[in-house]
Design a protein around this motif. Structure first.
Motif, short mmCIF file in Angstrom:
data_model
loop_
_atom_site.label_atom_id
_atom_site.label_comp_id
_atom_site.label_asym_id
_atom_site.label_seq_id
_atom_site.Cartn_x
_atom_site.Cartn_y
_atom_site.Cartn_z
N LEU A 9 0.85 -1.19 0.00
CA LEU A 9 0.00 0.00 0.00
C LEU A 9 0.88 1.24 0.00
CD1 LEU A 9 -2.89 -0.51 2.57
CD2 LEU A 9 -3.05 -0.32 0.10
N GLY A 10 0.49 2.24 -0.75
CA GLY A 10 1.25 3.48 -0.77
C GLY A 10 2.47 3.46 -1.67
N GLN A 11 2.72 2.31 -2.29
CA GLN A 11 3.90 2.20 -3.16
C GLN A 11 3.64 2.89 -4.49
OE1 GLN A 11 5.23 -1.83 -3.69
NE2 GLN A 11 7.26 -1.17 -4.37
N ILE A 12 4.69 3.51 -5.00
CA ILE A 12 4.57 4.20 -6.29
C ILE A 12 4.88 3.19 -7.39
CG2 ILE A 12 5.56 6.03 -7.70
CD1 ILE A 12 5.74 7.67 -5.13
N VAL A 13 4.08 3.24 -8.46
CA VAL A 13 4.27 2.33 -9.59
C VAL A 13 4.34 3.13 -10.88
CG1 VAL A 13 3.08 0.37 -8.51
CG2 VAL A 13 1.77 1.99 -9.88
N LYS A 23 3.21 6.78 -17.00
CA LYS A 23 2.83 7.70 -15.92
C LYS A 23 3.02 6.97 -14.60
CE LYS A 23 0.03 10.96 -18.26
NZ LYS A 23 -0.79 10.49 -19.35
N TYR A 24 3.00 7.73 -13.52
CA TYR A 24 3.16 7.15 -12.20
C TYR A 24 1.84 7.22 -11.44
CZ TYR A 24 8.15 7.25 -13.07
OH TYR A 24 9.39 7.03 -13.61
N LYS A 52 -5.58 -2.44 -12.03
CA LYS A 52 -4.52 -2.81 -12.96
C LYS A 52 -3.94 -4.17 -12.62
CE LYS A 52 -2.61 -0.26 -15.80
NZ LYS A 52 -2.86 -0.21 -17.24
N ASN A 53 -3.54 -4.88 -13.66
CA ASN A 53 -2.82 -6.13 -13.52
C ASN A 53 -1.40 -5.81 -13.08
OD1 ASN A 53 -1.30 -8.49 -14.06
ND2 ASN A 53 -2.78 -9.11 -15.62
N LEU A 54 -0.91 -6.51 -12.09
CA LEU A 54 0.44 -6.28 -11.58
C LEU A 54 1.50 -6.40 -12.68
CD1 LEU A 54 2.21 -5.76 -9.15
CD2 LEU A 54 2.14 -8.18 -8.61
N GLN A 58 5.29 -1.38 -13.08
CA GLN A 58 6.67 -1.54 -12.61
C GLN A 58 6.72 -0.92 -11.20
OE1 GLN A 58 9.75 1.07 -14.29
NE2 GLN A 58 10.88 -0.81 -14.72
N LEU A 59 6.96 -1.77 -10.22
CA LEU A 59 7.00 -1.29 -8.84
C LEU A 59 8.25 -0.44 -8.64
CD1 LEU A 59 6.01 -4.58 -6.99
CD2 LEU A 59 4.55 -2.63 -7.51
#
Length: 103
Positions: A9-13, A23-24, A52-54, A58-59
């Motif tokens: 949670l809270g991670q930027i992708v 885009k992020y 979105k599909n993982l 890009q994590l």
């Protein structure tokens, strides 16, 4: 799957597929092993997140504590907080990236 890092949670992708390519966004919910809900506070508001599909993301190595704390305390996060977290991340990326101006 080669990427054994699990999303937080809270991670930027970084978005790798679809309309929002390159885009992020921020992970605001985790559905299961494959799907996440993401929002950016701008085009994708918290109330209208994108599923979105993982594999299409890009994590990044950044987790926004402000977003995590807000989600844990109230179950939601303001769009302003999402925008702030992403802007801070993008600024950090730009400062770390080598500049090409000297060529």
């Amino acid at each position: 799957m080669s990427d054994t890092v699990s999303p937080q949670l809270g991670q930027i992708v970084k978005i790798l597929r679809g309309r929002d390519l390159n885009k992020y966004a921020v992970i605001i919910a985790i559905v299961d092993q494959r799907f996440l809900w993401i929002a950016d506070g701008d085009k994708r508001k918290f109330d209208q997140p994108k599923k979105k599909n993982l594999l299409h993301l890009q994590l990044q190595d950044v987790i926004s504590q402000e977003v995590v704390n807000s989600l844990l305390e109230t179950g939601r996060v303001t769009n302003g907080k999402l925008r702030y977290a992403l802007n801070k991340f993008v600024e950090t990326q730009q400062m770390e990236a080598p500049t090409q101006e000297g060529e």
